[in-house]
Design a protein around this motif. Structure first.
Motif, PDB file in Angstrom:
ATOM      1  N   LYS A 176       0.813  -1.228   0.000  1.00  0.00           N
ATOM      2  CA  LYS A 176       0.000   0.000   0.000  1.00  0.00           C
ATOM      3  C   LYS A 176       0.845   1.276   0.000  1.00  0.00           C
ATOM      4  O   LYS A 176       0.323   2.377   0.133  1.00  0.00           O
ATOM      5  N   PHE A 177       2.168   1.121  -0.139  1.00  0.00           N
ATOM      6  CA  PHE A 177       3.056   2.296  -0.083  1.00  0.00           C
ATOM      7  C   PHE A 177       3.666   2.590  -1.449  1.00  0.00           C
ATOM      8  O   PHE A 177       3.950   1.680  -2.216  1.00  0.00           O
ATOM      9  N   ALA A 195       1.888   5.962   2.324  1.00  0.00           N
ATOM     10  CA  ALA A 195       0.686   5.227   1.958  1.00  0.00           C
ATOM     11  C   ALA A 195       0.032   5.908   0.769  1.00  0.00           C
ATOM     12  O   ALA A 195      -0.015   7.137   0.698  1.00  0.00           O
TER      13      ALA A 195
END
Length: 196
Positions: A176-177, A195
């Motif tokens: 998610k980064f 994020a």
């Protein structure tokens, strides 16, 4: 023959100038002052009241710098017993109350720490500095570190920063980064992920 003690010091904040012991140079390389300074210049006041996690902590100089600059608390994970002993002494000389230290494998401990902080109200900053002087298996430690970040489920991790060899090609996304900034300091670089 007496071993020379290597030290570094806190750059800024309430413990500015306080000396930190470094483990012997064969077990760890200390994050260079310029790199450390740059990292905290990027964070500025975002460090205040955050939870700071230093993976592969060594002497703990990054996490302790974070505490000096008002991070709420810091978690440290270190595998080498001798480095861990130095880390404990450094934490005591700064603020043991705010330090949580773990002797063990980052890849095992990190998911446990993050899981325990899933509902923490504070945001988390994760600093990952894999030891890259082990010639063989070197790429493996990076791959495992990337995998570890990909698997983070916490919604409260605001930033992941990697300290790595400059020639390493860093992934654009890790779970998610996503990568938003990289800065080079000679052989070492810092890459920042936030994020998406």
């Amino acid at each position: 023959m007496k071993h020379e003690k290597y030290t570094t010091q806190i750059i800024a904040g309430k413990y500015k100038g306080r000396k930190l012991e470094l483990p012997s140079l064969d077990t760890t390389r200390s994050s260079k002052a310029r790199l450390k300074e740059s990292f905290f210049n990027v964070l500025q006041f975002d460090i205040i009241d955050k939870i700071f996690i230093e993976a592969f902590a060594g002497s703990g100089s990054i996490g302790l710098e974070a505490i000096s600059r008002d991070a709420a608390r810091a978690y440290f994970v270190e595998l080498s017993k001798s480095s861990y002993n130095v880390l404990i002494r450094n934490c005591k000389s700064i603020d043991a109350q705010k330090c949580q230290t773990m002797l063990g494998d980052t890849f095992v401990q990190m998911p446990i720490i993050l899981n325990s902080l899933k509902n923490a109200s504070q945001e988390i900053i994760l600093y990952v500095d894999p030891p890259f002087d082990y010639r063989d298996g070197m790429t493996e430690i990076y791959d495992k570190s990337f995998e570890m970040v990909k698997n983070i489920e916490n919604d409260n991790v605001m930033l992941v920063c990697f300290e790595h060899m400059s020639e390493l090609e860093m992934p654009q996304e890790l779970g998610k980064f996503e990568l938003f900034k990289s800065k080079k300091f000679g052989k070492s670089s810092l890459s920042y992920y936030q994020a998406k």
